[in-house]
Design a protein around this motif. Structure first.
Motif, PDB file in Angstrom:
ATOM      1  N   TYR A   5      44.532 -31.581  15.132  1.00 23.80           N
ATOM      2  CA  TYR A   5      45.515 -30.503  14.977  1.00 23.80           C
ATOM      3  C   TYR A   5      45.468 -29.533  16.160  1.00 23.80           C
ATOM      4  O   TYR A   5      46.502 -29.168  16.718  1.00 23.80           O
ATOM      5  N   ALA A   6      44.257 -29.161  16.557  1.00 23.33           N
ATOM      6  CA  ALA A   6      44.120 -28.220  17.668  1.00 23.33           C
ATOM      7  C   ALA A   6      44.666 -28.824  18.955  1.00 23.33           C
ATOM      8  O   ALA A   6      45.360 -28.155  19.730  1.00 23.33           O
ATOM      9  N   GLU A   7      44.377 -30.095  19.171  1.00 22.10           N
ATOM     10  CA  GLU A   7      44.873 -30.757  20.386  1.00 22.10           C
ATOM     11  C   GLU A   7      46.398 -30.848  20.380  1.00 22.10           C
ATOM     12  O   GLU A   7      47.050 -30.686  21.419  1.00 22.10           O
ATOM     13  N   GLU A   8      46.942 -31.097  19.186  1.00 25.18           N
ATOM     14  CA  GLU A   8      48.410 -31.135  19.084  1.00 25.18           C
ATOM     15  C   GLU A   8      49.010 -29.802  19.513  1.00 25.18           C
ATOM     16  O   GLU A   8      49.998 -29.753  20.235  1.00 25.18           O
ATOM     17  N   LYS A   9      48.374 -28.724  19.033  1.00 24.96           N
ATOM     18  CA  LYS A   9      48.873 -27.391  19.378  1.00 24.96           C
ATOM     19  C   LYS A   9      48.779 -27.153  20.888  1.00 24.96           C
ATOM     20  O   LYS A   9      49.670 -26.557  21.497  1.00 24.96           O
ATOM     21  N   LEU A  10      47.690 -27.615  21.476  1.00 22.93           N
ATOM     22  CA  LEU A  10      47.540 -27.466  22.927  1.00 22.93           C
ATOM     23  C   LEU A  10      48.604 -28.275  23.659  1.00 22.93           C
ATOM     24  O   LEU A  10      49.167 -27.829  24.664  1.00 22.93           O
ATOM     25  N   LEU A  11      48.886 -29.447  23.123  1.00 25.38           N
ATOM     26  CA  LEU A  11      49.896 -30.290  23.761  1.00 25.38           C
ATOM     27  C   LEU A  11      51.281 -29.644  23.667  1.00 25.38           C
ATOM     28  O   LEU A  11      52.081 -29.741  24.597  1.00 25.38           O
ATOM     29  N   VAL A  12      51.529 -28.966  22.546  1.00 27.12           N
ATOM     30  CA  VAL A  12      52.798 -28.245  22.419  1.00 27.12           C
ATOM     31  C   VAL A  12      52.917 -27.213  23.542  1.00 27.12           C
ATOM     32  O   VAL A  12      53.958 -27.103  24.199  1.00 27.12           O
ATOM     33  N   VAL A  13      51.825 -26.490  23.774  1.00 21.56           N
ATOM     34  CA  VAL A  13      51.838 -25.503  24.853  1.00 21.56           C
ATOM     35  C   VAL A  13      52.055 -26.205  26.188  1.00 21.56           C
ATOM     36  O   VAL A  13      52.877 -25.784  27.010  1.00 21.56           O
ATOM     37  N   GLY A  14      51.352 -27.313  26.373  1.00 23.49           N
ATOM     38  CA  GLY A  14      51.480 -28.052  27.629  1.00 23.49           C
ATOM     39  C   GLY A  14      52.899 -28.544  27.864  1.00 23.49           C
ATOM     40  O   GLY A  14      53.448 -28.412  28.959  1.00 23.49           O
ATOM     41  N   ARG A  15      53.503 -29.093  26.817  1.00 20.17           N
ATOM     42  CA  ARG A  15      54.860 -29.617  26.952  1.00 20.17           C
ATOM     43  C   ARG A  15      55.827 -28.494  27.302  1.00 20.17           C
ATOM     44  O   ARG A  15      56.750 -28.673  28.097  1.00 20.17           O
ATOM     45  N   LEU A  16      55.574 -27.329  26.710  1.00 18.28           N
ATOM     46  CA  LEU A  16      56.437 -26.186  26.987  1.00 18.28           C
ATOM     47  C   LEU A  16      56.292 -25.733  28.443  1.00 18.28           C
ATOM     48  O   LEU A  16      57.278 -25.484  29.135  1.00 18.28           O
ATOM     49  N   LEU A  17      55.039 -25.675  28.904  1.00 20.86           N
ATOM     50  CA  LEU A  17      54.800 -25.276  30.297  1.00 20.86           C
ATOM     51  C   LEU A  17      55.492 -26.232  31.254  1.00 20.86           C
ATOM     52  O   LEU A  17      56.030 -25.834  32.281  1.00 20.86           O
TER      53      LEU A  17
END
Lengths: 236, 289, 562
Positions: free
Chosen positions: C466-478
């Motif tokens: 779950y935490a990695e998914e959230k980080l990936l969301v941030v990454g995709r946005l960046l």
């Protein structure tokens, strides 16, 4: 007769390959309100669904009144006196308030008791009485939550499981709903298992609290201790 | 003016046929969310069952109709139990179920063709009555199509609103998970709607047998028009399926005023395109936010 | 011998059809049921153009492909508004209409008799009038069609298609133009099917409506499913198996009529069995990323991630925004001003209109009234993908990752200005795209480094925690390269340790001059992170101030903080 009415031992559950709940032991004693706290993603909903039978546990046991019930159909649990109020829209949005309540008593063997049960619920939530003919989906959020709780009470359950009853409600309504839950517990002696994120309003009515983090239980004890535990409170 | 009246009546007749098909298909679709293509060949099977009962066993037409409905109901339930339910349990996507349904469609259609041959079947010696009301002409079978639609949808409406099982169906249609939560066995409900929906299709199937005879490939048009009627009328309501079916029948028939017969069926599809583009929730559909 | 060659020709024709159909179903996730209609267009185009107008090869073929591609593109236009079941029924209707035209427009199509006497292909005076002679031409056609589909599927465009299949709104939110993608993929799929149609007409010297019915579409569907959706080689295998298998059964003696029917029964059963036992098909979809080389850590220019922008300038502002849903007022008179280099928090009870406000600011919902400006430019009414391209990107509360794609692909697909998103460039500027992909790989790596997910680059998103998914969301946005980031509850459900990882990331972004707006419930997070906080209730800002100001406001305290 043991004090516990609903118990889980080493319960694990998840979706597909993803294990979400790990090795959870919970004990709901007769007549108490057990509050399970945790953030989004902590596995609260998954845990409740696994207990109620909407999701098959991957491991562990659930006992109700000393009898193993893990993995059996929700219908059997309802028939034996467990009710579940799901998160969000726990009602039939296209049907009237009255039809919703009647359906809440779907498994009742004695249909002649429907009107009497309905009156009990109208006493608890008078607004539902006024709106008997209104279509569920057109009620306000707070009224829908009351209807959902009312439906769960129709068949006089001994245990009610509530999944975040405060979600989507304005703060004053959250308080109102929590007070109703406390009243149900007090006046009908219903045992309540409730998951919440809203510590502020739910903690005061709880007899005992468990905290879930990343799918595991990290605290189980009286509410007062939780409030003293600075580290745990920081979670919220 | 006479022509218009005749076309109007024809539209009503065909529309009733489409509407009844739509009601059966729509009931299954709304409650189970399964796009049940095999509805088509089950409709065909019902027509052949009626033919078998009337022609081979020599039963009277109404009895043959009941026999056909029973055959269709059994086939529908078997299809749900052994084809769709395993996919549902395996949590397959709706596309997977749809493809499986197409697979079954092909299997059943060709099975029927092998068993009964590709030539048409009619009930020997059956003759329908003809009515002339003023300038308007229609047959007893056509009258039957309209009556069947009105009576059966009315009965179904009462059944859904008044009986315990009917309410369980409405509840499941509204919110399957919530239905399970209050103790409704949604698998049983699905079996029930497959039985009812399939049995309903047997009535128009028998009437078509009386009117035009049965052919193995008649099922595609039946399921297709039922599907279109449901989408045009709006998913999830009895009223929608009826309105959709009648609207299709009317447009098709009145279109004949200007358009040659062989293009009749294409007109309905133009209606479909327009509805899907301009009012995707259907004529009677609710917009659910 | 003749017989075996004939079967091979049919394998080639159906190979083209299955590959073309797979582009739609497998890659784009568009469940259209009119592939046999496109096949028919190609076949009738060749028949009519050669017989009635006497056009020579390859004019008939090219015209047929163009016309069919155009019709395919037209089908895509309703497909932008509708999906799922509706697309099925509309394309089914197209299939029915095409057959109606083929049977009824006798002057043009010969009606039920079909059209006979279509001239065989003639290459330099060498007539391809028997299976042996025709086979090389069929193989060449298959090779070209496969190459076209392959090129498309394995390009950045193909990656975007798969993202669209996984989640349409998330694809829009990273700047993909869904209409363009649907039109393009429908046009290509239809055009390729038309090639098969033209071959069919040239090979059999005859076309008739009975060859293009719904059964034919189901037949092709069976090939795609059997071979594996999202795998082009699989479609070839599927076509070969389903063409050859019934031929083998011919050695069992059955009356011809029953034999034909029993073949169809076998396809149907096979379709069901494969869905039960191996729904991914014989050859499962593979990540298109595997062939990309590993990036040397030394030549990363991660610096561009944080190229500083001027601070404290107004970037995004919403002025008097209003939105109602039926009778419910969601947003009423909401004003917001976001500045570069600062982090703005959006708090308020559930149902206060926070997420609706984000949807309005990013074009996912249309405004009832009000205006939105970005750096002085009026962006009110722009489509979501254009707003992202302008520089305003958002994340979703429910993440909406492209779950079947790797973390690296999730980021790659979001990178801005990819020439490879345009099909023209995919085919006519291969070198440019190759270079760009190398650069993008470096940029994607930089993004993954930034959010600390480099070690998970080749993991599919659904397998992340779950935490990695959230980080990936941030990454995709960046990765979108936008200037304004609207985060919808990026931190909820994360524990302290993970929060401690994300805080500096968000801070660093703001320090580099990006504009950040966060919806959040956790007041500690707000206190620690935000410069300005908007308290939303009943659809508008009830209070604006620093976190401390708001939390000490007695009126709000009773209402919310308590």
């Amino acid at each position: 007769m043991s004090a516990a009415i609903l118990e889980t031992r080493g319960l694990a559950a998840g979706y597909g390959k993803k294990q979400i709940v790990h090795d959870v032991d919970l004990t709901l004693d007769r007549g108490e309100i057990l509050l399970v706290l945790g953030h989004n993603g902590a596995g609260k909903t998954t845990l409740m669904r696994a207990i109620f039978g909407l999701l098959k546990p991957t491991a562990g046991e659930v006992t109700y009144d000393g009898k193993p019930i893990a993995g059996r159909a929700p219908g059997d649990n309802v028939a034996e006196g467990i009710a579940f109020v799901p998160q969000g829209h726990g009602i039939f949005r296209t049907l009237s308030v009255r039809d919703n309540l009647e359906l809440g008593g779907f498994i009742m063997a004695d249909k002649t008791r429907l009107p009497e049960r309905m009156q009990t619920i109208f006493k608890l939530f008078p607004i539902l009485d006024e709106r008997q003919q209104q279509i569920g989906g057109t009620l306000s959020g707070g009224q829908q939550q009351m209807l959902a709780i009312g439906m769960a009470l129709m068949h006089e359950p001994r245990v009610v499981i509530l999944d975040e009853p405060s979600i989507g409600l304005a703060p004053n309504l959250v308080d109102r709903v929590m007070q109703s839950i406390a009243e149900i517990n007090r006046s009908f002696g219903t045992s309540i298992l409730m998951v919440e994120q809203n510590v502020r309003y739910s903690l005061p009515i709880a007899s005992r609290v468990a905290v879930l983090k990343a799918g595991r239980k990290i605290y189980d004890g009286p509410p007062a201790h939780l409030q003293d535990d600075v580290e745990l409170m920081k979670l919220f | 003016m006479d022509l218009f009246a005749q076309l109007f009546v024809n539209g009503l007749i065909n529309g009733s046929h489409y509407a009844l098909l739509g009601v059966g298909f729509g009931l299954i679709f709304a409650t189970t969310r399964i796009v049940h293509f095999a509805y088509g060949p089950i409709f065909t099977a019902a027509a052949y069952a009626a033919w078998f009962a009337a022609n081979v066993l020599g039963l009277p037409i109404p009895v043959a109709m009941v026999f056909a409905a029973a055959v269709a109901a059994v086939l529908g339930v078997i299809t749900y139990q052994y084809l769709y339910l395993p996919f549902e349990r395996g949590q397959s996507s709706s596309h997977v179920t749809l493809i499986a349904s197409l697979g079954l469609f092909i299997v059943l259609e060709n099975l029927i063709a092998i068993i009964f041959g590709t030539g048409g079947r009619v009930i020997d010696g059956y003759q329908y009555g003809i009515f002339l009301v003023g300038p308007i002409y229609f047959s007893s079978v056509q009258l039957g199509q309209v009556i069947a639609m009105v009576v059966l949808t009315a009965l179904l409406g009462v059944y859904l609103a008044r009986t315990r099982h009917g309410k369980a169906i409405l509840a499941t249609t509204d919110n399957p998970e919530m239905a399970r939560i209050i103790g409704i066995d949604t698998v049983k409900v699905s079996r029930l709607v497959f039985a009812i929906g399939s049995a309903l299709s047997a009535i128009p199937a028998t009437l078509i047998l009386l009117k035009d005879g049965a052919t193995p490939s008649m099922g595609f048009f039946a399921v297709f028009i039922a599907f279109v009627a449901v989408i045009v009328g709006g998913v999830g309501s009895l009223r929608g399926a009826v309105a959709g079916g009648l609207a299709l029948g009317m447009v098709e028939s009145l279109g004949l005023w200007k358009i040659p017969t062989e293009w009749q069926s294409s007109i309905a599809f133009i209606v479909l395109f327009l509805v899907v583009l301009l009012r995707p929730q259907g004529l009677f559909g609710r917009t659910v936010s | 011998m003749e017989y075996i060659l004939h079967i091979l020709v049919m394998v080639c024709i159906y190979g083209i059809l299955a590959v073309s159909f797979n582009l739609l179903i497998g890659f784009a996730g568009l469940f259209a049921m009119a592939q046999a209609a496109f096949y028919a267009f190609g076949a009738y185009a060749t028949a009519i153009l050669t017989l009635k107008l006497g056009l020579p090869f390859p004019v008939d073929l090219l015209l047929g492909v163009l016309i069919t591609a155009f019709i395919g593109a037209l089908v895509a236009i309703p497909a932008i508004r509708i999906s799922g079941t509706y697309l099925v029924v509309v394309t089914l209707a197209l299939q029915v209409i095409v057959i109606a035209i083929a049977t009824n427009w006798k002057d043009l199509t010969g009606g039920t008799d079909g059209l006979r006497g279509i001239p065989s292909l003639n290459i330099f005076g060498y007539a391809l009038d028997n299976p042996g002679r025709f086979l090389p031409a069929a193989i060449v056609a298959l090779g070209i069609c496969f190459w076209v589909a392959w090129r498309l599927a394995n390009s950045p465009f193909g990656r975007a298609l798969r993202a669209m299949r996984e989640n349409e709104s998330a694809a829009e939110a990273v700047g993909k133009n869904l209409l363009y993608m649907k039109v393009a993929v429908f046009a290509f799929s239809a055009g390729l099917a038309a090639v098969a149609g033209s071959l069919f007409a040239r090979y059999l010297n005859y076309v008739g409506a009975e060859s293009f019915g719904i059964d034919e579409t189901i037949y092709m569907l069976a090939m795609v499913i059997l071979g594996g959706t999202g795998n082009l080689w699989g479609s070839l295998v599927g076509a070969a198996v389903l063409v050859i298998l019934p031929e083998l059964l011919k050695f069992v003696t059955l009356p011809t009529e029953i034999a034909d029917k029993s073949h169809l029964i076998i396809y149907g059963l096979l379709l069901i069995v494969i869905l039960r036992l191996r729904p991914e098909g014989l050859l499962a979809e593979r990540s298109t990323m595997r062939h990309l080389p590993h990036v040397d850590d030394t030549n990363r220019h991660g610096a561009e991630m944080t190229a500083p922008l001027p601070k404290d300038e107004v970037t995004l502002s919403g002025n008097d925004l209003h939105k109602r849903f039926g009778g419910i007022v969601a947003v009423a008179g909401f004003n917001i001003v976001l500045k570069s280099g600062s982090i703005t928090g959006l708090i308020g009870p559930n149902g206060a209109g926070k997420t609706t406000a984000f949807n309005l600011l990013t074009g996912f919902l249309s405004l009832d009234s009000g205006t939105i400006t970005f750096r002085g430019r009026n962006i009110t009414g722009l489509k979501p993908h254009n707003i992202v391209r302008a520089g305003v990107a958002r994340s979703f509360q429910d993440l909406r990752l492209f779950t079947k794609m790797t973390a690296l692909e999730n980021v790659m697909v979001a990178l801005p200005n990819q020439a490879g998103d345009r099909v023209f460039d995919v085919f006519f500027r291969p070198m440019k795209i190759h270079r760009e992909e190398q650069d993008n790989l470096v940029r994607a790596r930089a993004v993954l480094d930034f959010v600390g997910l480099t070690h998970k680059a080749y993991e599919t998103a659904e397998n992340l925690s779950y935490a990695e998914e959230k980080l990936l969301v941030v990454g995709r946005l960046l990765a979108t390269g936008a200037e304004v980031f609207l985060f919808d509850e990026p931190l909820s459900g994360l524990d302290r340790t993970t929060l401690a990882e994300i805080f500096p990331i968000v801070r660093k972004l703001a320090d580099s001059g990006k504009t950040i707006c966060i919806i959040e419930h956790n007041l500690d997070v707000i206190k620690e992170l935000c410069d300005v906080v908007y308290f939303l209730d009943e659809g508008h800002a009830m209070a604006i101030g620093t976190p401390d100001q708001l939390m000490n406001d007695p009126a709000l305290a009773t209402r919310y903080f308590k």
